[in-house]
Write an enzyme that holds these catalytic residues in place. Structure first.
Site, PDB file in Angstrom:
ATOM      1  N   GLU A   1      -9.708   2.600  -5.510  1.00  0.00           N
ATOM      2  CA  GLU A   1      -9.387   3.991  -5.199  1.00  0.00           C
ATOM      3  C   GLU A   1      -8.251   4.562  -6.052  1.00  0.00           C
ATOM      4  O   GLU A   1      -7.406   5.296  -5.547  1.00  0.00           O
ATOM      5  CB  GLU A   1      -9.026   4.121  -3.709  1.00  0.00           C
ATOM      6  CG  GLU A   1     -10.177   3.706  -2.796  1.00  0.00           C
ATOM      7  CD  GLU A   1      -9.838   3.789  -1.317  1.00  0.00           C
ATOM      8  OE1 GLU A   1     -10.724   4.140  -0.541  1.00  0.00           O
ATOM      9  OE2 GLU A   1      -8.686   3.474  -0.931  1.00  0.00           O
TER      10      GLU A   1
ATOM     11  N   HIS B   1      -2.728   3.021  -4.862  1.00  0.00           N
ATOM     12  CA  HIS B   1      -2.102   2.594  -3.605  1.00  0.00           C
ATOM     13  C   HIS B   1      -0.638   2.215  -3.848  1.00  0.00           C
ATOM     14  O   HIS B   1      -0.139   1.232  -3.312  1.00  0.00           O
ATOM     15  CB  HIS B   1      -2.889   1.436  -2.973  1.00  0.00           C
ATOM     16  CG  HIS B   1      -4.203   1.881  -2.404  1.00  0.00           C
ATOM     17  ND1 HIS B   1      -4.292   2.574  -1.229  1.00  0.00           N
ATOM     18  CD2 HIS B   1      -5.474   1.759  -2.864  1.00  0.00           C
ATOM     19  CE1 HIS B   1      -5.580   2.853  -0.975  1.00  0.00           C
ATOM     20  NE2 HIS B   1      -6.314   2.375  -1.955  1.00  0.00           N
TER      21      HIS B   1
ATOM     22  N   ASP C   1       0.850  -1.188   0.000  1.00  0.00           N
ATOM     23  CA  ASP C   1       0.000   0.000   0.000  1.00  0.00           C
ATOM     24  C   ASP C   1       0.887   1.240   0.000  1.00  0.00           C
ATOM     25  O   ASP C   1       2.115   1.130  -0.009  1.00  0.00           O
ATOM     26  CB  ASP C   1      -0.975  -0.014   1.192  1.00  0.00           C
ATOM     27  CG  ASP C   1      -2.328   0.565   0.800  1.00  0.00           C
ATOM     28  OD1 ASP C   1      -2.342   1.716   0.320  1.00  0.00           O
ATOM     29  OD2 ASP C   1      -3.346  -0.125   0.947  1.00  0.00           O
TER      30      ASP C   1
HETATM   31  C1  TNX Z   1     -10.994   1.876   1.784  1.00  0.00           C
HETATM   32  S1  TNX Z   1     -11.703  -0.955   0.890  1.00  0.00           S
HETATM   33  C2  TNX Z   1      -9.927   1.157   1.279  1.00  0.00           C
HETATM   34  C3  TNX Z   1      -8.746   0.959   2.130  1.00  0.00           C
HETATM   35  C4  TNX Z   1      -8.887   1.611   3.461  1.00  0.00           C
HETATM   36  C5  TNX Z   1     -10.279   1.458   3.991  1.00  0.00           C
HETATM   37  C6  TNX Z   1     -10.417   2.012   5.380  1.00  0.00           C
HETATM   38  C7  TNX Z   1     -10.690  -0.571  -0.125  1.00  0.00           C
HETATM   39  C8  TNX Z   1     -10.665  -1.426  -1.280  1.00  0.00           C
HETATM   40  N1  TNX Z   1      -9.920   0.508   0.069  1.00  0.00           N
HETATM   41  O1  TNX Z   1      -7.598   1.412   1.453  1.00  0.00           O
HETATM   42  O2  TNX Z   1      -7.971   1.042   4.337  1.00  0.00           O
HETATM   43  O3  TNX Z   1     -11.173   2.092   3.120  1.00  0.00           O
HETATM   44  O4  TNX Z   1     -11.654   1.750   5.956  1.00  0.00           O
END
Ligand code: TNX
Length: 744
Positions: free
Chosen positions: A314, A250, A184
């Protein structure tokens, strides 16, 4: 039944009787008979010759019985009252357990079935009466084939020993997938021999601090040898370990180590010490795909799992849009839409995995036209991803925010460790239903199962990972295993008590939130009124006022208690004669009643509610503060201001280390009147002119919190809500309230 008949029934049941078994997850079919089989320390476990799977399951049972019952049973061919038998006709993970007064037999077709039979046999032997196995006939198989947990080892790192211990307890919850989030923005945690900077650079970060002093770097990674060991350990417990290498987003830590992989036009970033959605994305150069394929080669060499998770979540496209390099490549490919570019990216990687006999798993952002039909979609933005995936013909796993996000706390009690302030209780998880009634039978088959995610931004220690996960993982286990018509919340709680006893025996730091005492205390004219409850309204709450811990004989709470000021009240929840919560203690004096921690206050808004501790160095205990980072503001309700009051507050500083993009503009900053800002107190509402403005001094060196000088609240008849917030000069750091005391 008459007394006589009861006596007769007792006689007929033979020398040993046993209480009904408390199995978790609840099996499909359990038939109880009279009588019991007493397990003696000299007993042996018999396995068929040359049957590795049976021997492994039998050894697992012996290990479990050693840890819980102190027995040392031999595993051998030949004779033995506990038998493992390989038989035809069972479902893939199905098994049967049958006991009579002379012994117990586990049978199954598969290794997995034999293992789960061993787990059930262990639960039978380590229930209310250890070593007394009730006479039962059990036939069992799971509802879903994907029953998982995701562990985020990138935000915070856990030791290999911890991961193995997690695998251990997962197995006896009959969970079978460990999705391991290894990369990450804040760290790369897997040794890749070809790219040493992934571990020499990308595995370490400088934590964010509110002060000037830099603490030691934070980091860690798993060597390939450690991973092989963990994977083998998991295999012997029928757990598939699925690695996740997140891309194209990420990627900040990776880009910090190998800037050429990035899409940024600016300087090389450090490994991030912030949380949230970062902007660093891999670029789409052929050399970058070679890097990713090299990495996946080494990943596949140590992870034999059928599935490889490549994230996909994301990935905000700002950098792709502004990078001339990415734009030129995209034009050459004839792809103008940046979202379509991620589809193409995923296709490249998916094809590579398929060539190597693996299947791609990704978060639900990968579900776009053009996604290959063999890719698995992990639905996290609610369950709509799973719904659409099943209709599109893709296999899918449910892990929806917020219910299956274990970074949410499980109660609003002050005993919860850091995390998100939203409460996802054990019952919320238990009531999660994976079945989507709008899907056809054929589409339903694409729903492989469910998984809870343990995101660790705010879960710094291994003890806390256990707390946030247990017992909610037991609820995931039952949702994933037990047929919906057999599910029963109250029954689950009954069966949870012995499960918690097993957690204790194994030294696991599970949460008692569901049974913990929620005590509320009010000062009245002639003393104190205390009300006691627990989240599940379960069991008996027993209390004392003599300074001793409650025992099974202590008085049972039934209605609010009227007590004299100065009493020490203690309380705990009991299931039968067993205490199932920690002991709640409260000295009922004016001081402690007047003081409330930020966790006991009401947050003014519901933006991004977090329970945070300072990102400190050293060993001083860290205060734990609840706040909405979008609007740090707290309300102390119902203060009697008839005579005016004195307010004392303690405050600390937290780094603002959150990547929230344009949302940061919405945070009110720059309204400070003095260098450090001020505490503002308002009565009945959080807008308008403050009743009190108190300038803040800098936090003393090495202090994490400080008590502010007391201020006077003006008199007003009746009870009022007192609102506290800080005017601050800038976004980072932010002041946070630790506690407030309001006294007459
Ligand atoms: C969203 S769930 C994310 C994570 C974070 C999380 C925290 C997802 C695929 N991505 O990177 O840790 O929210 O609640």
């Amino acid at each position: 039944m008459t007394r006589k008949l009861l006596f007769l029934a007792a006689l007929l049941s033979g020398p040993a009787t046993a209480s009904p078994p408390k199995l978790l997850p609840l099996p499909s079919h359990v038939t109880e008979h009279r009588g019991a089989f007493r397990l003696s320390p000299s007993e042996a476990i018999r396995v068929p010759p040359r049957d590795q799977g049976a021997a492994s399951a039998a050894r697992y049972l012996a290990t479990l019985l050693r840890s819980s019952n102190g027995l040392d049973l031999k595993v051998r061919q030949g004779s033995g009252a506990i038998r493992f038998v390989r038989a035809r006709g069972f479902a893939p993970e199905g098994y049967a357990v049958a006991s009579d007064p002379h012994g117990l037999t586990v049978s199954a077709s598969s290794d997995a079935g034999l293992l789960y039979g061993a787990v059930t046999a262990w639960q039978l032997a380590s229930g209310d009466e250890p070593n007394v196995i009730p006479v039962v006939a059990i036939r069992d198989a799971p509802r879903f084939r994907w029953r998982g947990l995701m562990l985020d080892s990138a935000r915070h790192f856990q030791s290999p020993a911890f991961v193995k211990s997690m695998i251990d307890w997962m197995a006896w919850h009959k969970l079978n997938v460990l999705h391991w989030h290894l990369t990450d923005d804040q760290g790369w945690r897997l040794e890749i021999k070809k790219y040493p900077r992934l571990t020499s650079v990308a595995a370490e970060r400088v934590p964010a601090t509110a002060g000037a002093r830099k603490p030691p770097v934070y980091g860690g990674f798993y060597t390939q040898a450690e991973v092989r060991d963990i994977v083998a350990y998991a295999k012997s417990r029928h757990i598939q370990v699925i690695p996740e290498i997140d891309m194209p987003g990420h990627a900040q830590a990776t880009v910090a180590a190998y800037p050429k992989l990035g899409s940024m036009t600016g300087p090389t970033p450090p490994v991030s010490s912030s949380w949230g959605v970062h902007t660093y994305l891999f670029n789409i150069e052929p050399a970058t795909f070679r890097f990713l394929e090299d990495v996946l080669d080494e990943v596949m060499a140590v992870f034999p799992s059928q599935y490889i998770h490549v994230g996909g979540d994301e990935a905000v496209k700002d950098q792709w849009k502004s990078s001339p390099l990415v734009q030129a490549r995209a034009r050459a490919l004839g792809i103008t839409d940046p979202e379509a570019l991620q589809v193409w990216f995923t296709q490249q990687i998916g094809r590579y995995l398929v060539q190597h006999g693996r299947r791609l798993v990704g978060w639900d952002e990968i579900l776009q036209p053009g996604l290959s039909s063999d890719a698995i979609v992990m639905s996290w933005r609610g369950a709509t991803g799973a719904h659409s995936a099943a209709i599109a013909g893709n296999d899918t796993v449910l892990s929806p925010w917020p219910t299956l996000y274990f970074d949410n706390r499980q109660s609003a009690l002050a005993s919860e460790p850091p995390g998100r302030t939203r409460v996802i209780s054990l019952e919320d998880v238990y009531r999660f239903e994976p079945r989507d009634p709008t899907l056809s039978e054929a589409q339903q088959k694409h729903v492989l199962g469910l998984q809870a995610n343990i995101w660790t931004e705010h879960i710094r220690t291994e003890d806390r990972v256990e707390w946030m996960t247990l017992p909610r993982a037991a609820a995931v286990a039952e949702v994933g295993w037990t047929k919906p018509e057999r599910k029963d919340w109250k029954g689950f709680l009954q069966r949870l008590a012995p499960t918690m006893a097993r957690y204790r025996a194994l030294g696991l730091h599970y949460a008692d939130s569901v049974f913990a005492i929620d005590g509320r205390v009010f000062v009245e004219a002639d003393g104190v009124r205390a009300s006691l409850a627990n989240q599940a309204s379960f069991g008996a709450i027993r209390y004392t006022t003599d300074g001793h811990d409650p025992a099974p004989q202590s008085p049972q709470y039934s209605q609010p208690l009227k007590l004299p000021l100065g009493t020490e009240l203690r309380a705990a929840t009991f299931a039968d004669s067993e205490r199932v919560s920690s002991v709640w203690r409260r000295k009922l004096d004016a001081d402690s009643i007047a003081r409330r921690s930020s966790r006991e206050l009401h947050l003014c808004t519901d933006g991004v509610g977090l329970l945070l501790e300072p990102d400190a160095f050293g060993t001083a205990p860290r205060p734990l503060m609840a706040l909405d980072i979008m609007n740090p503001c707290w309300i102390y309700r119902g203060v009697d201001l008839t005579q005016g009051a004195r307010l004392t507050a303690a405050a600390g500083k937290l780094p603002f280390n959150f990547e929230i993009g344009a949302d940061a503009q919405k945070i009110r900053v720059g309204d400070a009147r003095t260098a450090e800002g001020e505490l503002e107190v308002r009565i009945d509402g959080c807008e308008g002119e403050p009743a009190v403005v108190q300038p803040l001094a800098p936090l003393p060196d090495n202090a994490l919190v400080m008590t502010l000088p007391a201020v006077t609240l003006p008199a007003r008849p009746g009870r009022h809500d007192v609102c506290l917030r800080f005017a601050r000069p800038r976004l980072d750091p932010m002041w946070a309230l630790d506690w407030v005391e309001i006294r007459q």
